[in-house]
Write a protein that holds these residues in place. Structure first.
Motif, PDB file in Angstrom:
ATOM      1  N   ALA A  11       0.830  -1.200   0.000  1.00 50.98           N
ATOM      2  CA  ALA A  11       0.000   0.000   0.000  1.00 50.98           C
ATOM      3  C   ALA A  11       0.862   1.245   0.000  1.00 50.98           C
ATOM      4  O   ALA A  11       0.612   2.203  -0.734  1.00 50.98           O
ATOM      5  N   ALA A  14       2.537   1.619  -3.482  1.00 53.39           N
ATOM      6  CA  ALA A  14       1.606   1.996  -4.538  1.00 53.39           C
ATOM      7  C   ALA A  14       1.162   3.431  -4.397  1.00 53.39           C
ATOM      8  O   ALA A  14       1.108   4.189  -5.359  1.00 53.39           O
ATOM      9  N   VAL A 212      -2.402  -8.566  -5.589  1.00 54.57           N
ATOM     10  CA  VAL A 212      -2.641  -7.126  -5.476  1.00 54.57           C
ATOM     11  C   VAL A 212      -2.225  -6.453  -6.772  1.00 54.57           C
ATOM     12  O   VAL A 212      -1.338  -6.942  -7.492  1.00 54.57           O
ATOM     13  N   THR A 213      -2.898  -5.357  -7.125  1.00 52.88           N
ATOM     14  CA  THR A 213      -2.551  -4.634  -8.333  1.00 52.88           C
ATOM     15  C   THR A 213      -1.091  -4.180  -8.290  1.00 52.88           C
ATOM     16  O   THR A 213      -0.592  -3.722  -7.270  1.00 52.88           O
ATOM     17  N   PRO A 216      -1.110   1.527  -9.645  1.00 62.26           N
ATOM     18  CA  PRO A 216      -2.350   2.252  -9.369  1.00 62.26           C
ATOM     19  C   PRO A 216      -3.111   2.631 -10.639  1.00 62.26           C
ATOM     20  O   PRO A 216      -4.328   2.823 -10.608  1.00 62.26           O
ATOM     21  N   GLN A 230      -6.035   0.859  -4.926  1.00 58.35           N
ATOM     22  CA  GLN A 230      -5.508  -0.499  -4.862  1.00 58.35           C
ATOM     23  C   GLN A 230      -6.639  -1.516  -4.897  1.00 58.35           C
ATOM     24  O   GLN A 230      -7.697  -1.306  -4.322  1.00 58.35           O
ATOM     25  N   LEU A 232      -7.070  -5.550  -3.970  1.00 61.81           N
ATOM     26  CA  LEU A 232      -6.381  -6.576  -3.194  1.00 61.81           C
ATOM     27  C   LEU A 232      -7.272  -7.798  -3.025  1.00 61.81           C
ATOM     28  O   LEU A 232      -8.468  -7.667  -2.756  1.00 61.81           O
TER      29      LEU A 232
END
Length: 238
Positions: A11, A14, A212-213, A216, A230, A232
């Motif tokens: 997090a 990103a 997770v991506t 962004p 994000q 997830l």
């Protein structure tokens, strides 16, 4: 060995990457958003993974054959730059993944769906609801409970419309990567997720699977400018 990066670090990375240069004034610093996001995901993650923890599975302990299904939850968090100041959209849904294992590799496919949401939260509202996840996650004894937890967390009985497909997934040792693609209608907004996701297996023998991506920019909501976003997925083997 591929090192698994925990949600808090992902997090922070990103959101730092997508924060505008020289952000000042009423804009919320990306770290504050990352901290609040991490509080929410880690609380739910504790319920998902139970005793498996967040330790990356040793490559020698990964399954080498057969299929396994993984169930859990998916979240989409958006920090928007609006004329009224920073606003947050929060979505929580259920997730189901199927992993097909071969020696040292395999495939992953699945879907995130049944989202609930809260739109246009202020920073104070967002942080309060994220913190509340720690208490509510304790009631989520199984993946089937996550949607109800999401509704309680967001004070909403309304469901979003849409889903996100996980396709073209590849397993490499304890690591995994795939493509996320889909759209979610939540109130007056439509959020699209389109791009690569990455993560891997955790636990002694791959009991947990997280994705997770990677960027962004994989998440859009029309022309709305984002300060952070994000997607997830946290799942546990059934």
């Amino acid at each position: 060995m591929i090192r698994f990066i925990p949600p808090a670090a992902l997090a922070a990375l990103a959101l730092t990457a997508c924060a505008p240069p020289g952000a000042t004034g009423s804009q919320t610093p990306p770290l504050s958003f990352a901290d609040a996001f991490a509080a929410s995901t880690e609380a739910f993650g504790e319920a998902v993974f139970a005793n498996e923890g967040a330790t990356t599975t040793n490559v020698g302990n990964m399954p080498t054959s057969g299929d396994a299904t993984y169930s859990g939850y998916a979240s989409v968090i958006l920090q928007k730059d609006t004329p009224a100041g920073d606003r947050y959209d929060m979505l929580i849904g259920s997730a189901s993944l199927t992993a097909a294992f071969t020696a040292g590799s395999g495939t992953v496919t699945g879907e995130a769906r049944d989202f609930t949401y809260a739109n246009d939260l202020t920073t104070t509202e967002f942080q309060a609801r994220s913190s509340a996840a720690a208490t509510l996650a304790a009631t989520a004894a199984s993946p089937a409970d996550y949607t109800d937890v999401g509704r309680a967390l967001y004070d909403s009985q309304d469901k979003a419309v849409g889903s996100v497909a996980i396709t073209d997934g590849v397993i490499a040792g304890p690591g995994a990567s795939a493509t996320a693609s889909g759209s979610i209608e939540h109130g007056p907004y439509t959020t699209t997720v389109e791009g690569p996701v990455a993560g891997g297996f955790v636990g002694a023998t791959g009991e947990g699977l997280r994705l997770v991506t990677v960027s962004p920019s994989s998440i859009e909501q029309g022309d709305t400018p984002f300060l952070g976003s994000q997607f997830l997925v946290l799942t546990r083997r059934d």
